[in-house]
Design an enzyme around this catalytic site. Structure first.
Site, PDB file in Angstrom:
ATOM      1  N   THR A 189       0.864  -1.191   0.000  1.00  0.00           N
ATOM      2  CA  THR A 189       0.000   0.000   0.000  1.00  0.00           C
ATOM      3  C   THR A 189       0.898   1.238   0.000  1.00  0.00           C
ATOM      4  O   THR A 189       1.154   1.829   1.053  1.00  0.00           O
ATOM      5  CB  THR A 189      -0.925   0.044   1.243  1.00  0.00           C
ATOM      6  OG1 THR A 189      -0.205  -0.465   2.375  1.00  0.00           O
ATOM      7  CG2 THR A 189      -2.174  -0.756   1.055  1.00  0.00           C
TER       8      THR A 189
ATOM      9  N   ARG B 194       2.540  -5.900  12.722  1.00  0.00           N
ATOM     10  CA  ARG B 194       3.461  -4.947  13.361  1.00  0.00           C
ATOM     11  C   ARG B 194       4.830  -5.570  13.587  1.00  0.00           C
ATOM     12  O   ARG B 194       5.464  -5.297  14.610  1.00  0.00           O
ATOM     13  CB  ARG B 194       2.860  -4.427  14.659  1.00  0.00           C
ATOM     14  CG  ARG B 194       2.158  -5.494  15.504  1.00  0.00           C
ATOM     15  CD  ARG B 194       1.847  -5.041  16.905  1.00  0.00           C
ATOM     16  NE  ARG B 194       0.851  -3.994  16.994  1.00  0.00           N
ATOM     17  CZ  ARG B 194      -0.127  -3.973  17.924  1.00  0.00           C
ATOM     18  NH1 ARG B 194      -0.246  -4.961  18.785  1.00  0.00           N
ATOM     19  NH2 ARG B 194      -0.957  -2.964  17.987  1.00  0.00           N
ATOM     20  N   VAL B 195       5.282  -6.395  12.642  1.00  0.00           N
ATOM     21  CA  VAL B 195       6.583  -7.049  12.853  1.00  0.00           C
ATOM     22  C   VAL B 195       7.744  -6.132  12.501  1.00  0.00           C
ATOM     23  O   VAL B 195       7.619  -5.201  11.715  1.00  0.00           O
ATOM     24  CB  VAL B 195       6.733  -8.356  12.035  1.00  0.00           C
ATOM     25  CG1 VAL B 195       5.647  -9.341  12.395  1.00  0.00           C
ATOM     26  CG2 VAL B 195       6.794  -8.081  10.557  1.00  0.00           C
TER      27      VAL B 195
ATOM     28  N   LYS C  46      -2.999   0.829  13.571  1.00  0.00           N
ATOM     29  CA  LYS C  46      -1.744   0.582  12.838  1.00  0.00           C
ATOM     30  C   LYS C  46      -1.084   1.907  12.425  1.00  0.00           C
ATOM     31  O   LYS C  46       0.122   2.103  12.594  1.00  0.00           O
ATOM     32  CB  LYS C  46      -2.038  -0.275  11.601  1.00  0.00           C
ATOM     33  CG  LYS C  46      -0.887  -0.427  10.639  1.00  0.00           C
ATOM     34  CD  LYS C  46       0.236  -1.224  11.225  1.00  0.00           C
ATOM     35  CE  LYS C  46       1.488  -1.124  10.381  1.00  0.00           C
ATOM     36  NZ  LYS C  46       2.638  -1.758  10.993  1.00  0.00           N
TER      37      LYS C  46
ATOM     38  N   HIS D 147      16.729   9.778  33.258  1.00  0.00           N
ATOM     39  CA  HIS D 147      15.503  10.172  33.956  1.00  0.00           C
ATOM     40  C   HIS D 147      14.530   8.993  33.855  1.00  0.00           C
ATOM     41  O   HIS D 147      14.335   8.435  32.778  1.00  0.00           O
ATOM     42  CB  HIS D 147      14.923  11.422  33.271  1.00  0.00           C
ATOM     43  CG  HIS D 147      13.705  11.971  33.948  1.00  0.00           C
ATOM     44  ND1 HIS D 147      12.507  11.286  34.008  1.00  0.00           N
ATOM     45  CD2 HIS D 147      13.488  13.152  34.582  1.00  0.00           C
ATOM     46  CE1 HIS D 147      11.611  12.008  34.660  1.00  0.00           C
ATOM     47  NE2 HIS D 147      12.187  13.152  35.024  1.00  0.00           N
TER      48      HIS D 147
ATOM     49  N   GLY E 185      13.136   5.851   7.120  1.00  0.00           N
ATOM     50  CA  GLY E 185      12.812   5.162   5.867  1.00  0.00           C
ATOM     51  C   GLY E 185      11.960   3.952   6.085  1.00  0.00           C
ATOM     52  O   GLY E 185      11.343   3.781   7.138  1.00  0.00           O
TER      53      GLY E 185
ATOM     54  N   CYS F 296       7.058   1.498   6.177  1.00  0.00           N
ATOM     55  CA  CYS F 296       5.991   1.757   7.153  1.00  0.00           C
ATOM     56  C   CYS F 296       6.047   3.171   7.741  1.00  0.00           C
ATOM     57  O   CYS F 296       5.177   3.986   7.474  1.00  0.00           O
ATOM     58  CB  CYS F 296       6.072   0.731   8.276  1.00  0.00           C
ATOM     59  SG  CYS F 296       5.607  -0.918   7.716  1.00  0.00           S
TER      60      CYS F 296
ATOM     61  N   ARG G 153      13.768   0.142   0.686  1.00  0.00           N
ATOM     62  CA  ARG G 153      12.592   0.948   0.346  1.00  0.00           C
ATOM     63  C   ARG G 153      12.531   2.219   1.188  1.00  0.00           C
ATOM     64  O   ARG G 153      12.669   2.176   2.403  1.00  0.00           O
ATOM     65  CB  ARG G 153      11.317   0.128   0.528  1.00  0.00           C
ATOM     66  CG  ARG G 153      11.218  -0.962  -0.519  1.00  0.00           C
ATOM     67  CD  ARG G 153      10.014  -1.831  -0.292  1.00  0.00           C
ATOM     68  NE  ARG G 153      10.069  -2.536   0.972  1.00  0.00           N
ATOM     69  CZ  ARG G 153       9.082  -3.323   1.409  1.00  0.00           C
ATOM     70  NH1 ARG G 153       8.010  -3.484   0.693  1.00  0.00           N
ATOM     71  NH2 ARG G 153       9.196  -3.950   2.558  1.00  0.00           N
TER      72      ARG G 153
HETATM   73  N1  LIG Z   1       7.523  -4.866   5.705  1.00  0.00           N
HETATM   74  C1  LIG Z   1       7.086  -4.614   6.913  1.00  0.00           C
HETATM   75  O1  LIG Z   1       7.837  -4.615   7.857  1.00  0.00           O
HETATM   76  C2  LIG Z   1       5.610  -4.348   7.194  1.00  0.00           C
HETATM   77  C3  LIG Z   1       5.202  -4.293   8.530  1.00  0.00           C
HETATM   78  C4  LIG Z   1       3.859  -4.092   8.794  1.00  0.00           C
HETATM   79  C5  LIG Z   1       2.953  -3.918   7.744  1.00  0.00           C
HETATM   80  N2  LIG Z   1       3.398  -3.949   6.447  1.00  0.00           N
HETATM   81  C6  LIG Z   1       2.398  -3.789   5.394  1.00  0.00           C
HETATM   82  O2  LIG Z   1       2.171  -5.053   4.804  1.00  0.00           O
HETATM   83  C7  LIG Z   1       1.871  -4.884   3.418  1.00  0.00           C
HETATM   84  C8  LIG Z   1       2.829  -5.718   2.594  1.00  0.00           C
HETATM   85  O3  LIG Z   1       4.129  -5.211   2.803  1.00  0.00           O
HETATM   86  P1  LIG Z   1       5.431  -6.038   2.401  1.00  0.00           P
HETATM   87  O4  LIG Z   1       6.555  -5.354   3.053  1.00  0.00           O
HETATM   88  O5  LIG Z   1       5.224  -7.486   2.630  1.00  0.00           O
HETATM   89  O6  LIG Z   1       5.449  -5.753   0.811  1.00  0.00           O
HETATM   90  P2  LIG Z   1       6.382  -6.448  -0.290  1.00  0.00           P
HETATM   91  O7  LIG Z   1       6.532  -5.434  -1.381  1.00  0.00           O
HETATM   92  O8  LIG Z   1       7.578  -7.044   0.351  1.00  0.00           O
HETATM   93  O9  LIG Z   1       5.496  -7.649  -0.832  1.00  0.00           O
HETATM   94  C9  LIG Z   1       4.301  -7.485  -1.480  1.00  0.00           C
HETATM   95  C10 LIG Z   1       4.149  -8.599  -2.511  1.00  0.00           C
HETATM   96  O10 LIG Z   1       2.833  -8.495  -3.065  1.00  0.00           O
HETATM   97  C11 LIG Z   1       2.908  -8.863  -4.430  1.00  0.00           C
HETATM   98  N3  LIG Z   1       1.702  -8.391  -5.101  1.00  0.00           N
HETATM   99  C12 LIG Z   1       1.412  -7.159  -5.586  1.00  0.00           C
HETATM  100  N4  LIG Z   1       0.155  -7.151  -6.080  1.00  0.00           N
HETATM  101  C13 LIG Z   1      -0.361  -8.394  -5.906  1.00  0.00           C
HETATM  102  C14 LIG Z   1      -1.613  -9.000  -6.184  1.00  0.00           C
HETATM  103  N5  LIG Z   1      -2.608  -8.321  -6.739  1.00  0.00           N
HETATM  104  N6  LIG Z   1      -1.773 -10.300  -5.865  1.00  0.00           N
HETATM  105  C15 LIG Z   1      -0.785 -11.010  -5.277  1.00  0.00           C
HETATM  106  N7  LIG Z   1       0.419 -10.476  -4.977  1.00  0.00           N
HETATM  107  C16 LIG Z   1       0.625  -9.189  -5.285  1.00  0.00           C
HETATM  108  C17 LIG Z   1       4.209  -8.261  -4.899  1.00  0.00           C
HETATM  109  O11 LIG Z   1       4.691  -8.906  -6.071  1.00  0.00           O
HETATM  110  C18 LIG Z   1       5.122  -8.507  -3.677  1.00  0.00           C
HETATM  111  O12 LIG Z   1       5.831  -9.737  -3.794  1.00  0.00           O
HETATM  112  C19 LIG Z   1       1.961  -3.380   3.155  1.00  0.00           C
HETATM  113  O13 LIG Z   1       0.688  -2.802   3.282  1.00  0.00           O
HETATM  114  C20 LIG Z   1       2.852  -2.885   4.261  1.00  0.00           C
HETATM  115  O14 LIG Z   1       2.616  -1.540   4.560  1.00  0.00           O
HETATM  116  C21 LIG Z   1       4.701  -4.186   6.164  1.00  0.00           C
END
Ligand SMILES: NC(=O)c1ccc[n+]([C@@H]2O[C@H](COP(=O)([O-])OP(=O)(O)OC[C@H]3O[C@@H](n4cnc5c(N)ncnc54)[C@H](O)[C@@H]3O)[C@@H](O)[C@H]2O)c1
Length: 403
Positions: free
Chosen positions: A87, A154-155, A206, A244, A257, A260, A329
């Site tokens: 997202t 929230r990892v 979140k 403190h 960066g 999130c 990212r």
């Molecule tokens: N990375 C983190 O630490 C973290 C922590 C908490 C929440 N999030 C949230 O989790 C979500 C995923 O983040 P991420 O870091 O895993 O992203 P990421 O980019 O690592 O992985 C997302 C995957 O989704 C795939 N994808 C895209 N469109 C698709 C579709 N229509 N169908 C199937 N697969 C599709 C992409 O090819 C990619 O492999 C985001 O909303 C992010 O904000 C991430």
């Protein structure tokens, strides 16, 4: 409730989706991991992983070999569908939920009565209600017959497997039955507390977590710039201030960066521009800190050039958005490196021990870069850098010498 939730499809096999898929599979759920990227699907089906995440490669290998997890570019029918796709935001900081919409459209034909549909992707508030409406507009017969919940993740990247199992979770269903279904499902593989609420509160929860981190880091970053002007060591200052009993200031860095903290606060600002004063200012301070870092490096380079009558060799240490991961990212360090490469008054060594290649240029090992460079710039506190011998001229933006 009679549903068993034994078979799950998860869409998106990235930093969140893949560890979640592997953990579910380890706990007896038959999982199909769906990704639109064929390379990701092929890698996972070979029992390998495409991201750096300690403990994950062993786990994925086992669950693939035992046929508990399979990856595919297409969904299948299952009991549970989880959305874990990106997202991002658009140019003007407006959240882009089109990935969630297209992933949902992919699975709408596979939904059956009694299914549980979960969004894990970080989402602006109202998203779950919008997506529920999307599902019911195409499949009106499912209204009241499927469970829908928002369950944010929230990892900490780099510790994902442990945290997925052990962090407390919040689930926000569109109704009470959806909350119960989500709790039943997550209890199969989460060892900690699961707190039910409504979808909107879970979405905001979140975003608030990350906005809170951003605001606190902005405070540390602001302090670092004040201290630089006042010739005070900010690392010492924060260490002493934190003695403190009720003060806990975070550490400054090259900016903020990642996917999130640097992104999610904008989801609040975008929807509530008049009310989000602190949240927006924190975003701006953290972005400004990166520009400030660039200016500091440029000034040191020009100073060196003036004193030595030659261009310095500069080691730019670390590109990931935080220590000990390969995730670039929204990385402020990457932004610094990119900008420095256009500044032709120096020769640069780019160092990032967690990646094999980089679109910005050739990588140098941290030892080589340190031996050859005149100025060492620490942008990210990777563990490899902690033991490096102190050099004559160092710029430390991540407190490497204080860890
Ligand atoms: N990375 C983190 O630490 C973290 C922590 C908490 C929440 N999030 C949230 O989790 C979500 C995923 O983040 P991420 O870091 O895993 O992203 P990421 O980019 O690592 O992985 C997302 C995957 O989704 C795939 N994808 C895209 N469109 C698709 C579709 N229509 N169908 C199937 N697969 C599709 C992409 O090819 C990619 O492999 C985001 O909303 C992010 O904000 C991430």
């Amino acid at each position: 409730m009679g549903e068993r939730f034994d078979e799950a499809v998860i869409l998106g096999l990235g930093y969140i989706g893949l560890p979640t898929a592997a953990l579910m599979a380890k706990n007896g759920i038959k999982v199909t991991g769906v990704d639109t990227n064929e390379e990701v699907v092929d890698t996972v089906n070979k029992g390998k992983i495409h991201i750096v995440e300690p403990e994950l490669s062993g786990l994925v290998k086992i669950v693939i070999e035992e046929n508990k997890l399979a990856a595919s570019t297409k969904p299948i029918c299952a009991d549970v569908f989880i959305i874990a796709v990106p997202t991002p935001f658009k140019d003007n900081h407006v959240p882009d939920i089109s990935y969630i919409e297209s992933a949902t459209k992919m699975i709408i034909p596979y939904l059956r009565s009694g299914n549980l549909f979960i969004i894990e992707s970080t989402s602006p508030i109202f998203t779950t209600e919008k997506i529920a409406n999307l599902i019911f507009s195409e499949r009106p017969e499912l209204e009241g017959n499927i469970y829908i919940a928002y369950c944010p993740e929230r990892v900490l990247p780099g510790n994902a497997v442990y945290e997925l199992e052990n962090n407390d979770r919040v689930v926000g269903g569109i109704n009470e039955e959806s909350n119960q279904a989500a709790i039943t499902f997550y209890s199969k593989f989460v060892n900690s507390n699961i707190y039910p609420t409504n979808a909107r509160t879970a979405e905001m929860c979140k975003l608030t977590e990350n906005a809170s981190r951003d605001v606190n880091i902005a405070f540390a970053n602001e302090l670092s710039m004040i201290c630089d002007k006042a010739n005070i060591n900010v690392w010492e200052l924060i260490n002493l201030t934190n003695k403190h009993p009720r003060v806990n200031i975070l550490q400054p860095g090259s900016g903020v960066g990642g996917h999130c903290i640097a992104v999610d606060p904008w989801f609040i600002v975008s929807d509530f521009p008049d009310e989000s004063i602190i949240i927006k200012t924190a975003r701006e301070i953290n972005n400004y800190k990166t520009l400030w870092v660039i200016e500091q490096i440029k000034n040191s380079i020009l100073q060196f050039k003036m004193e030595n009558n030659r261009k310095p060799k500069v080691a730019l240490m670390g590109i990931a958005f935080k220590p000990n991961i390969d995730d670039l990212r929204e990385s402020p360090a990457k932004q610094v490196v990119k900008e420095m490469l256009t500044f032709k008054n120096a020769e640069y060594f780019i160092v990032e021990p967690n990646v094999d290649s980089l679109d910005l240029g050739e990588l140098t090992s941290h030892e080589d870069a340190c031996n050859k460079a005149d100025i060492i710039v620490f942008l990210v506190a990777h563990r490899e850098f902690l033991t490096l011998e102190r050099q004559k001229q160092e710029l430390d933006f991540c407190g490497i010498r204080r860890r």
